[in-house]
Design an enzyme around this catalytic site. Structure first.
Site, PDB file in Angstrom:
ATOM      1  N   ASP A  29      -6.515 -11.684  -1.082  1.00  0.00           N
ATOM      2  CA  ASP A  29      -7.059 -11.298  -2.394  1.00  0.00           C
ATOM      3  C   ASP A  29      -7.460 -12.497  -3.251  1.00  0.00           C
ATOM      4  O   ASP A  29      -8.228 -12.350  -4.196  1.00  0.00           O
ATOM      5  CB  ASP A  29      -5.997 -10.513  -3.182  1.00  0.00           C
ATOM      6  N   THR A  33     -10.708 -24.112   2.626  1.00  0.00           N
ATOM      7  CA  THR A  33     -11.149 -24.332   1.249  1.00  0.00           C
ATOM      8  C   THR A  33     -12.013 -25.592   1.228  1.00  0.00           C
ATOM      9  O   THR A  33     -12.345 -26.137   2.287  1.00  0.00           O
ATOM     10  CB  THR A  33      -9.931 -24.538   0.317  1.00  0.00           C
ATOM     11  N   PRO A  47     -10.427 -29.512   3.882  1.00  0.00           N
ATOM     12  CA  PRO A  47     -10.320 -28.924   5.238  1.00  0.00           C
ATOM     13  C   PRO A  47      -8.892 -28.742   5.744  1.00  0.00           C
ATOM     14  O   PRO A  47      -8.677 -27.999   6.703  1.00  0.00           O
ATOM     15  CB  PRO A  47     -11.089 -29.922   6.122  1.00  0.00           C
ATOM     16  N   CYS A  82       0.819  -1.214   0.000  1.00  0.00           N
ATOM     17  CA  CYS A  82       0.000   0.000   0.000  1.00  0.00           C
ATOM     18  C   CYS A  82       0.854   1.267   0.000  1.00  0.00           C
ATOM     19  O   CYS A  82       0.380   2.338  -0.374  1.00  0.00           O
ATOM     20  CB  CYS A  82      -0.934  -0.001   1.211  1.00  0.00           C
TER      21      CYS A  82
END
Ligand code: FAD
Length: 549
Positions: free
Chosen positions: A281, A271, A274, A42
């Protein structure tokens, strides 16, 4: 317990640090394709612009710190190529030696981030075209802009707007090309319409509603052909048209991936396998407001999700609450922030909403340095639940949106905003903070105390009554407006017809509100123009930009 983490920046490094705090004995392997773990993505635009003078400042947690303080096995310049779910191991390519090796895991956390989208424009592979994802990209852009006088930024999202500001700060003649007639797509157009002027006043060129269709390299500059027919020359072209989740590793391993490419995860960040978690992102999360699938490539969610994945691995009952899209971006001396749903998102999702617009000051007007901003609040017309908020302008924008973001997460309503107890001294705010004010107006609308009309829905029938001073009226007024200053309204009531609706307005909506209360008590069918002349002007500007202005 052996945890292997793919990607060592926002989500990955957070997960690793949290895992170590929870278990001293765990083996934690942090694998990163690039040369630097845990760097400040950032901050990169501000390094390029010179505001952050030292590149080292962007190295938030250098390798030594991660190794020595957190006892992490950090491996940079190593790319995870495949996941063998059956044997619970991954194949890693060492980019220094070009040799591949296998690493086992008990739990795997994927935090591979998102890659900048490169549109299939002819010439997009020119060496003058850059994207900004990591420090290597930042280094290249940093040195390229030192050798160039002109730049074009393609895409007016967060990164595009930040790059324009920073290139201008470096003294580069910079033009932004954005396909939509507004910058910052998630905001409503009238809220960000003033930023077009801010950018132009700061010296940036702006091509809204236009597209780059081809890039041709020349000896000293690239020529960009625009859809509108024109062309631009630039030594540096920054592509910032959005990002795509890096989910190939997951999908190749047979993990579920959503329609927009994000890895599907549960609230505990697991996901469809497991033993494999995914964060940041690269994942598809849910909107905290609609409950629908959402992508939010933002640092806050990535960091929190990393922490949640580690917590869950060590048996803690945790769950990600979904994203609200709370975001803030600087644009020269202005700030734009938002949280929750915009008006256009409500419309797209067919969610019933009402809205109020106010134009408060950052702090008490009598104390030096107060800066104006615009605040738009969206709420459910049934129970007043806060659905979203946007603010654009000077100081104090971020703080109000943060309060409203918390209100949304807590499920608060506009009636709660009326009662919010917020800190106040004249140099910081107002005894009735803008958050309270937005609550007063919205709750007044719901209670029926305050009838309002919006700038885009005045219609032809009503008498448009400008209750500002004659000087203000002369300086600019709504079409067909009749001027009766609020101070004279009681004496001049007979000039306001009783057989026709009246829309009263002032500069920001306060005198207009007074006028509607006064008129209603004298039998008039009166509504206040929400946000007054200021909101109306913003709508006009948004329309002008949409028409190619
Ligand atoms: P990343 O932080 O991108 O980390 C992913 C890492 O995984 C990468 O370093 C990549 O090299 C590595 N990787 C990928 N695949 C593999 C593999 N197969 N093997 C090994 N390593 C791999 N967000 C905000 O909220 N506010 C901001 O002001 C803001 N500004 C930004 C400015 C810029 C210029 C950029 C690029 C992003 C900005 N963001 C901002 C977004 C924010 O940085 C991201 O949301 C956040 O970093 C996402 O974290 P992540 O861990 O998912 O991915």
């Amino acid at each position: 317990m052996k945890i292997v983490i793919v990607g060592a920046v926002a989500g990955g490094a957070s997960a690793a640090a949290r895992a170590r705090r929870l278990d001293e004995s765990a083996e934690i392997v942090l694998i990163e394709r690039g040369p630097d773990p845990s760097f400040a993505n950032c901050g990169m635009p501000y390094y390029i612009g010179g505001e952050i003078a030292s590149r080292d400042k962007l190295l938030v947690a250098p390798i030594e710190l991660l190794r020595d303080r957190l006892k992490l096995d950090v491996r940079v310049r190593q790319s995870v190529e495949r996941i063998d779910r059956g044997r619970k191991r991954i194949s890693v390519l060492d980019l220094e030696t070009d040799r591949e090796y296998v690493e086992s895991f008990d739990k795997l956390i994927l935090s591979p981030g998102a890659a900048p989208i490169r549109p299939p424009i002819p010439g997009v592979d020119s060496s003058r075209v850059y994207t900004l994802r990591n420090l290597a990209d930042a280094d290249k852009i940093h040195s390229a802009v030192g050798e160039s006088q002109r730049a074009v930024v393609v895409g007016g999202g967060f990164i595009g707007v930040e790059m324009v500001e920073n290139l201008v700060r470096r003294g580069i003649q910079t033009t932004l090309v954005e396909r939509n007639p507004q910058v910052l797509g998630p905001w409503d157009p009238e809220m960000v319409a003033p930023l077009a002027k801010v950018m132009r006043d700061a010296g940036a060129g702006l091509r809204l509603g236009d597209e780059v269709t081809a890039i041709e390299d020349g000896p000293s500059a690239a020529t960009l052909t625009l859809k509108s027919g024109g062309s631009l020359e630039a030594g540096v072209v920054i592509l910032a048209i959005g990002v795509r989740p890096e989910s190939d590793l997951a999908s190749d391993a047979g993990l579920a991936v959503g329609q927009r490419g994000g890895i599907v995860v549960s609230p505990s960040m697991q996901t469809s396998d497991p033993d494999i978690y995914a964060v940041g992102d690269a994942v598809q999360t849910t909107s905290a407001i609609t409950g629908k699938p959402a992508q939010a490539p933002l640092a806050g969610p990535a960091n929190r999700q990393g922490r949640i994945a580690a917590d869950h691995i060590f048996g803690r009952e945790v769950g990600f609450r979904g994203v609200q899209g709370t975001a803030v971006v600087g644009c020269f001396e202005s700030t734009a922030a938002m949280t929750g749903l915009s008006e256009k998102a409500c419309r797209a999702e067919a969610i019933e909403y009402d809205k109020v617009c106010i134009h408060p000051a950052s702090h008490a007007g009598y104390y030096p340095g107060a800066e104006p901003f615009s605040l738009k609040l969206l709420f459910a017309p049934t129970d007043g639940r806060v659905l979203g908020a946007q603010a654009v302008g000077g100081a104090g924008v971020d703080k109000r949106i943060d309060v409203l973001a918390t209100a949304i997460q807590a499920g608060l309503s506009v009636y709660d905003l009326e009662e919010a107890e917020l800190c106040y001294a004249p140099q910081y705010g107002s005894a009735k903070d803008p958050v309270n004010m937005a609550g007063f107006v919205a709750a007044g609308v719901l209670r029926g105390d305050q009838r309002q009309v919006h700038a885009d829905a005045i219609g032809d029938e009503p008498l448009v009554l400008d209750v500002r001073s004659p000087a203000e009226h002369k300086a600019g007024a709504l079409p067909r407006a009749v001027n009766i200053p609020i101070e004279e309204l009681r004496e001049r009531l007979d000039e306001v017809p009783a057989d026709r609706p009246v829309v009263a307005y002032c500069k920001v909506g306060i005198r207009g509100y007074l006028a509607t209360r006064l008129l209603a008590q004298h039998g008039r069918d009166a509504s206040n123009l929400s946000g007054g002349y200021s909101s109306w002007s913003q709508h006009q500007e948004a329309q002008r930009l949409a028409a190619g202005g």
